[in-house]
Design a protein around this motif. Structure first.
Motif, PDB file in Angstrom:
ATOM      1  N   MET A 104     -32.541 -14.992  -9.921  1.00 27.01           N
ATOM      2  CA  MET A 104     -33.514 -13.940  -9.578  1.00 27.01           C
ATOM      3  C   MET A 104     -34.254 -13.513 -10.851  1.00 27.01           C
ATOM      4  O   MET A 104     -33.628 -13.188 -11.849  1.00 27.01           O
ATOM      5  CB  MET A 104     -32.790 -12.730  -8.988  1.00 27.01           C
ATOM      6  N   TYR A 105     -35.570 -13.514 -10.779  1.00 23.38           N
ATOM      7  CA  TYR A 105     -36.381 -13.126 -11.949  1.00 23.38           C
ATOM      8  C   TYR A 105     -37.801 -12.855 -11.485  1.00 23.38           C
ATOM      9  O   TYR A 105     -38.114 -12.997 -10.286  1.00 23.38           O
ATOM     10  CB  TYR A 105     -36.320 -14.212 -13.021  1.00 23.38           C
ATOM     11  N   GLN A 106     -38.638 -12.501 -12.418  1.00 22.56           N
ATOM     12  CA  GLN A 106     -40.066 -12.233 -12.179  1.00 22.56           C
ATOM     13  C   GLN A 106     -40.663 -13.261 -11.224  1.00 22.56           C
ATOM     14  O   GLN A 106     -40.529 -14.461 -11.438  1.00 22.56           O
ATOM     15  CB  GLN A 106     -40.771 -12.292 -13.527  1.00 22.56           C
ATOM     16  N   ASN A 107     -41.345 -12.777 -10.200  1.00 22.29           N
ATOM     17  CA  ASN A 107     -41.906 -13.687  -9.196  1.00 22.29           C
ATOM     18  C   ASN A 107     -43.341 -14.059  -9.528  1.00 22.29           C
ATOM     19  O   ASN A 107     -43.905 -13.594 -10.505  1.00 22.29           O
ATOM     20  CB  ASN A 107     -41.787 -13.062  -7.808  1.00 22.29           C
ATOM     21  N   LYS A 108     -43.882 -14.911  -8.676  1.00 25.73           N
ATOM     22  CA  LYS A 108     -45.264 -15.361  -8.866  1.00 25.73           C
ATOM     23  C   LYS A 108     -46.002 -15.215  -7.545  1.00 25.73           C
ATOM     24  O   LYS A 108     -45.386 -15.249  -6.479  1.00 25.73           O
ATOM     25  CB  LYS A 108     -45.268 -16.843  -9.266  1.00 25.73           C
ATOM     26  N   PRO A 109     -47.331 -15.079  -7.613  1.00 24.86           N
ATOM     27  CA  PRO A 109     -48.094 -15.047  -6.358  1.00 24.86           C
ATOM     28  C   PRO A 109     -48.052 -16.419  -5.679  1.00 24.86           C
ATOM     29  O   PRO A 109     -47.715 -17.412  -6.322  1.00 24.86           O
ATOM     30  CB  PRO A 109     -49.519 -14.714  -6.815  1.00 24.86           C
ATOM     31  N   GLU A 110     -48.477 -16.453  -4.390  1.00 27.52           N
ATOM     32  CA  GLU A 110     -48.594 -17.741  -3.715  1.00 27.52           C
ATOM     33  C   GLU A 110     -49.561 -18.617  -4.509  1.00 27.52           C
ATOM     34  O   GLU A 110     -50.498 -18.074  -5.101  1.00 27.52           O
ATOM     35  CB  GLU A 110     -49.116 -17.530  -2.280  1.00 27.52           C
ATOM     36  N   HIS A 134     -44.914 -18.653  -5.325  1.00 30.03           N
ATOM     37  CA  HIS A 134     -43.936 -17.609  -5.024  1.00 30.03           C
ATOM     38  C   HIS A 134     -42.570 -18.232  -4.716  1.00 30.03           C
ATOM     39  O   HIS A 134     -42.485 -19.269  -4.072  1.00 30.03           O
ATOM     40  CB  HIS A 134     -44.435 -16.846  -3.801  1.00 30.03           C
ATOM     41  N   HIS A 135     -41.487 -17.608  -5.223  1.00 30.93           N
ATOM     42  CA  HIS A 135     -40.149 -18.091  -4.848  1.00 30.93           C
ATOM     43  C   HIS A 135     -39.367 -16.988  -4.131  1.00 30.93           C
ATOM     44  O   HIS A 135     -39.596 -15.801  -4.358  1.00 30.93           O
ATOM     45  CB  HIS A 135     -39.385 -18.625  -6.058  1.00 30.93           C
ATOM     46  N   HIS A 136     -38.487 -17.433  -3.252  1.00 30.87           N
ATOM     47  CA  HIS A 136     -37.609 -16.496  -2.535  1.00 30.87           C
ATOM     48  C   HIS A 136     -36.179 -17.013  -2.751  1.00 30.87           C
ATOM     49  O   HIS A 136     -35.652 -17.786  -1.964  1.00 30.87           O
ATOM     50  CB  HIS A 136     -37.979 -16.470  -1.048  1.00 30.87           C
ATOM     51  N   HIS A 137     -35.580 -16.627  -3.880  1.00 29.93           N
ATOM     52  CA  HIS A 137     -34.231 -17.096  -4.183  1.00 29.93           C
ATOM     53  C   HIS A 137     -33.203 -16.153  -3.562  1.00 29.93           C
ATOM     54  O   HIS A 137     -33.352 -14.934  -3.632  1.00 29.93           O
ATOM     55  CB  HIS A 137     -34.027 -17.183  -5.702  1.00 29.93           C
TER      56      HIS A 137
END
Lengths: 249, 360
Positions: free
Chosen positions: B203-209, B212-215
């Motif tokens: 789990m860490y800083q996400n990104k836009p589409e 994007h990740h959903h861990h």
């Protein structure tokens, strides 16, 4: 065609697993809408509990951890300390937060962990089939209080927002209801404050949602809303229990 | 190489953990590991790390779960009763494939027991302890130097296999002072590399589409067929660890051994003294000392039972726990005898020597 309503991008495409009439879906949606509106999703991580909302880790479209029963505040503490620039929220029910996880929530609140807690109180254990919760009302019949909750024997329902507001550190605590459309609008405002304070790194915030459980209360959706209004609202008064932003202003 | 410093085991393992890149530590005070938590309280702020005294061992291990879920090097420590409290969280860490390090400075049990050294948590450490089918890698150091070295080994193994690793020490190793030489501390660049190694699942800083990740950090699989797959996948990992990571020491093991001893940790030190004494008196006795007690060096134990070995004798500071693994390893080739000591007491070299002599 113009899109006038859509699923918040902070929710995944999965269909909720909740019973008809259950209000978890409403609470999920409010949180996700606010995450979208505050543009927080990409900087947010959440923790799901054990209970009916155990699959919340699949529903919120950000990185999510599934915690052991009651331990979400401790897991969230580890996450926040490991990634201090991220916003962390937890989502817990009454058994998870106010029974097995009492120590974890009290101490996270007492440390003033800069995390947002969402607490759904429907006065019963839903997923395991309707057992007595720490917030079950006096006299309330459940599968483990079949003759009604006897307060001489097992004590009174725990008023979590009042209990938390006895501590110094928490920044914002409010109890809202999901029982009427007007209440839901007010609840969204509380969710917005709680997440905004998180985004601004101000401190521990908690929103307690009064909710229902038609399935385990043995009522239909409408009856359960009425039952909650008659029985839960008098015992669990709505309102702001702590708001340091007002004190600071 | 660095200079040698005289240090308590509890402090040495804490210093070594920080040098190995541990920047988050959550624990609750308990004797005889207090110097460890106190060292972390002093030193973590100096490296911009997190020290947090939790409200219980239960809270501490769940904080570890959260931090490990973010892919960071994280540790907790305790002593026997506190490790029992952590067992719930350890099972979840194993189920969710989370790298993490847990130090157990064992004391006498059961229950509150006492605060003296013991090895009574061997079963708990190596056979489960928490619920479900899972394993930990369990390292059993026998000196302050090895206790310190086990910290970096534990973090490397934890990261390599995404598994919780336990360092199984005892009150004697924790409390005694010995010279220790530390490995160099990880540089900023190495720490940055460590932070990158788990980005595919943590789990860490996400990104836009569209990036994007959903861990999901999770041990729940409600569909039994999916859970079966998950548990079998864990088992494949455990088999790989059994193949690759077994470690042991041989002391005076040779073709002419009359007796073979097996002991780990503190107990093995006393057995070595007895073997030295017996050697002077003309008896040839060997020792196999497991360094990993899971995976267990079964093959090494069996191979050390050479043609003249009449008996294998196992020494433990408990009433007979590892001896079961020795019996499985030896598989009836020769008889296996056992000597234990409990209550937080430690046998003397003379007592060990006498036990070996009875079997000569």
């Amino acid at each position: 065609m113009e899109t006038i309503a859509t699923r918040p991008k902070s929710l995944t495409d999965l269909q909720f697993t909740y019973c008809p009439g259950c209000l978890h879906g409403v609470a999920h949606r409010l949180i996700a809408e606010v995450m979208d509106e505050l543009d927080m999703r990409d900087n947010t991580m959440g923790v799901a509990p054990v209970g009916c909302s155990v699959f919340a880790y699949k529903f919120f479209n950000c990185d999510m951890a599934e915690a052991a029963h009651g331990r979400a505040p401790a897991v969230a503490t580890g996450m926040k300390r490991a990634r201090p620039s991220m916003h962390v929220f937890t989502y817990q029910g009454d058994g998870d937060l106010a029974a097995i996880g009492t120590a974890e929530i009290i101490h996270a609140a007492n440390r003033g962990e800069k995390i947002t807690r969402f607490f759904v109180n429907n006065a019963i254990y839903g997923m395991t089939g309707g057992q007595m919760a720490p917030t079950s009302l006096p006299g309330m019949k459940t599968s483990t209080s079949p003759y009604g909750r006897d307060t001489d024997d097992v004590g009174f329902p725990i008023k979590v927002s009042e209990l938390m507001s006895a501590l110094e550190a928490p920044y914002y605590i409010e109890r809202v209801s999901l029982l009427t459309p007007q209440d839901i609008i007010k609840a969204k405002k509380a969710v917005r404050k709680a997440l905004l304070f998180n985004k601004e790194g101000r401190g521990f915030s908690m929103v307690e949602f009064l909710s229902t459980c038609p399935t385990n209360w043995g009522l239909d959706a409408i009856e359960s809303l009425e039952w909650a209004k008659e029985n839960m609202l008098p015992y669990f008064p709505l309102g702001v229990y702590r708001d340091k932003s007002v004190e600071e202003a | 190489m660095g200079e040698k410093v005289l240090m308590k085991g509890n402090e040495a393992v804490a210093e070594a953990a920080i040098r190995a890149g541990c920047r988050l530590y959550f624990a609750y005070p308990i004797t005889p590991q207090s110097e460890l938590i106190e060292y972390m309280a002093r030193m973590m702020p100096k490296v911009d790390g997190t020290f947090l005294q939790a409200s219980s061992e239960v809270a501490a291990i769940n904080m570890v779960y959260g931090a490990a879920g973010c892919g960071r090097r994280v540790m907790t420590s305790s002593s026997s009763p506190g490790i029992s409290l952590k067992m719930e969280g350890i099972s979840y860490l194993a189920g969710a494939n989370l790298p993490s390090v847990i130090v157990n400075v064992q004391r006498g049990g059961p229950g509150l027991g006492d605060i003296q050294p013991a090895q009574g948590d061997y079963f708990q450490a190596t056979k489960g302890g928490g619920h479900g089918d899972y394993r930990l890698i369990v390292l059993a150091p026998s000196s302050v130097q090895e206790f310190a070295d086990s910290a970096s080994d534990a973090f490397d193994l934890a990261d390599k296999y995404r598994i919780p690793v336990m360092i199984l020490a005892d009150g004697l190793l924790g409390q005694m002072m010995e010279p220790v030489e530390f490995k160099p501390a990880k540089t900023e660049a190495e720490l940055a590399e460590l932070d990158k190694q788990h980005l595919d699942w943590a789990m860490y800083q996400n990104k836009p589409e569209p990036n994007h990740h959903h861990h999901e950090i999770n041990s729940l699989e409600i569909d039994p067929h999916e859970l079966e797959k998950h548990v079998l996948k864990l088992d494949q990992k455990y088999k790989l660890i059994q193949k690759n990571e077994v470690k042991h020491e041989e002391y005076n093991v040779n073709e002419d051994n009359e007796i073979l001893c097996v002991a780990f940790g503190t107990a093995s030190r006393i057995v070595k003294s007895a073997i030295d004494q017996l050697k002077k008196e003309g008896h040839n006795v060997g020792l196999v000392r497991p360094i990993t007690v899971w995976p267990y060096p079964s093959e090494a134990v069996l191979n050390a039972v050479s043609k003249n070995v009449k008996k294998v004798v196992v020494f433990e500071l408990n009433l007979g726990q590892m001896v079961e693994d020795v019996r499985l390893a030896v598989n009836g080739k020769v008889p296996v005898d056992f000597m234990g000591k409990v209550g937080g007491l430690v046998f003397t070299p003379e007592e060990v020597k006498t036990k070996i002599e009875e079997n000569l």
